[in-house]
Write a protein that holds these residues in place. Structure first.
Motif, PDB file in Angstrom:
ATOM      1  N   TYR A 216       1.162  -1.751   7.052  1.00  0.00           N
ATOM      2  CA  TYR A 216       0.559  -0.547   6.457  1.00  0.00           C
ATOM      3  C   TYR A 216      -0.315  -0.901   5.245  1.00  0.00           C
ATOM      4  O   TYR A 216      -1.453  -0.451   5.127  1.00  0.00           O
ATOM      5  N   LYS A 220      -4.502  -0.314   4.499  1.00  0.00           N
ATOM      6  CA  LYS A 220      -5.087   0.342   3.311  1.00  0.00           C
ATOM      7  C   LYS A 220      -6.109  -0.578   2.634  1.00  0.00           C
ATOM      8  O   LYS A 220      -7.148  -0.126   2.153  1.00  0.00           O
ATOM      9  N   THR A 240      -4.806   6.722   1.963  1.00  0.00           N
ATOM     10  CA  THR A 240      -3.442   6.965   2.457  1.00  0.00           C
ATOM     11  C   THR A 240      -3.468   7.738   3.773  1.00  0.00           C
ATOM     12  O   THR A 240      -2.737   7.431   4.711  1.00  0.00           O
ATOM     13  N   ARG A 241      -4.332   8.746   3.844  1.00  0.00           N
ATOM     14  CA  ARG A 241      -4.400   9.585   5.036  1.00  0.00           C
ATOM     15  C   ARG A 241      -4.815   8.757   6.261  1.00  0.00           C
ATOM     16  O   ARG A 241      -4.254   8.905   7.345  1.00  0.00           O
ATOM     17  N   ASP A 244      -2.011   6.470   7.263  1.00  0.00           N
ATOM     18  CA  ASP A 244      -0.928   7.252   7.871  1.00  0.00           C
ATOM     19  C   ASP A 244      -1.242   7.656   9.312  1.00  0.00           C
ATOM     20  O   ASP A 244      -0.338   7.853  10.123  1.00  0.00           O
ATOM     21  N   GLU A 245      -2.518   7.800   9.607  1.00  0.00           N
ATOM     22  CA  GLU A 245      -2.928   8.233  10.951  1.00  0.00           C
ATOM     23  C   GLU A 245      -2.803   7.127  12.001  1.00  0.00           C
ATOM     24  O   GLU A 245      -2.789   7.404  13.193  1.00  0.00           O
TER      25      GLU A 245
END
Length: 274
Positions: A216, A220, A240-241, A244-245
């Motif tokens: 993750y 980013k 972050t979005r 997260d997707e």
């Protein structure tokens, strides 16, 4: 120096690949009398940085990078699509390499999608990778070959996940933890262009370079660098979005990105409305 700096700045989560590639390329270019061409085989899931690294290597050696007339890219599904034309492809490939190395001894050949290449085809270039001083009056010893493949990715993930489950840092993974298992896995993979290949059998691949699955935090980092490269202000919420997707695996732990950083750029277009 440029190669090291570019990898440090643009490649994330790949301490092994970065270290091995810089050492191998630098050592090879500094050797005025190499005994054979440099052959690197890069392995890992889609989006982990294999194509990206081959691009950086080309840019660190040639002024025009991948656009240089001394850099030659082959994509298995594009250049060698038909199984019944393998003998023709073998002749074409040998002729292409012979012609280009005759023009420039320091040529770079990149073979993408090795996992989709027809078995036996890549063996046709074996003479060019071997320890011959001259072949029909041409020396291939200063040429470079980079192979890109998804084959062996399962084995790489297995080792990486094992380290994680034991509470070890991924940076603790050494090349020795991967190299042998990776070469055997690729050699015995029927879906690999290296299946039972003489290039592996004769130890003509100098390094099997593992690209670890990305976490993750690495996704980013990819987003951040791309936003900065496009000259836009970094919005932490959007970073972050997007991260997260992405989808992650294994299903329970959800540690590694399914597509690495592959779809980051399209998602950025959507969020920033470029």
């Amino acid at each position: 120096a440029g190669l090291q700096e570019s990898l440090d700045r643009k490649l994330f989560g790949q301490h092994l690949a970065s270290k091995v590639i810089v050492k191998a390329v630098k050592g090879f270019l500094n050797n005025t009398n190499p005994k054979k061409p440099l052959a690197l085989s890069l392995h890992g899931w889609t989006g982990t940085g294999k194509n990206f690294v081959s691009k950086i290597v080309a840019e660190s050696i040639y002024k025009r990078g991948l656009k240089s007339k001394y850099v030659h890219q082959f994509v298995a599904t594009l250049h060698f699509p038909h199984a019944d034309s393998v003998n023709l492809y073998k002749d074409q490939l040998q002729s292409w390499i012979r012609g280009n190395v005759s023009l420039c001894p320091r040529s770079l050949f990149i073979f993408d999608e090795m996992d989709k290449m027809h078995a036996g085809l890549i063996d046709s270039i074996k003479p060019f990778l071997d320890y011959y001083e001259l072949l029909n009056g041409v020396s291939y010893r200063k040429a470079m070959f980079i192979f890109l493949s998804n084959a062996g990715a399962e084995k790489i993930t297995e080792v990486t996940l094992d380290f994680w489950r034991k509470g070890k840092m991924r940076e603790e993974i050494q090349l020795t933890d991967m190299q042998n298992a990776l070469s055997v896995s690729v050699f015995n993979n029927k879906n690999s262009g290296f299946w039972h290949s003489t290039l592996i059998d004769r130890n003509l691949i100098d390094y099997f370079v593992p690209f670890l699955p990305l976490e993750y935090k690495h996704v980013k980092m990819c987003v951040r660098v791309e936003v900065e490269a496009r000259g836009y202000a970094v919005d932490e919420d959007i970073l972050t979005r997007i991260a997260d997707e992405m989808t992650y695996f294994p299903r329970e732990e959800r540690i590694y990105s399914d597509k690495g950083c592959k779809t980051v750029y399209a998602k950025l277009d959507y969020y920033y409305d470029f």
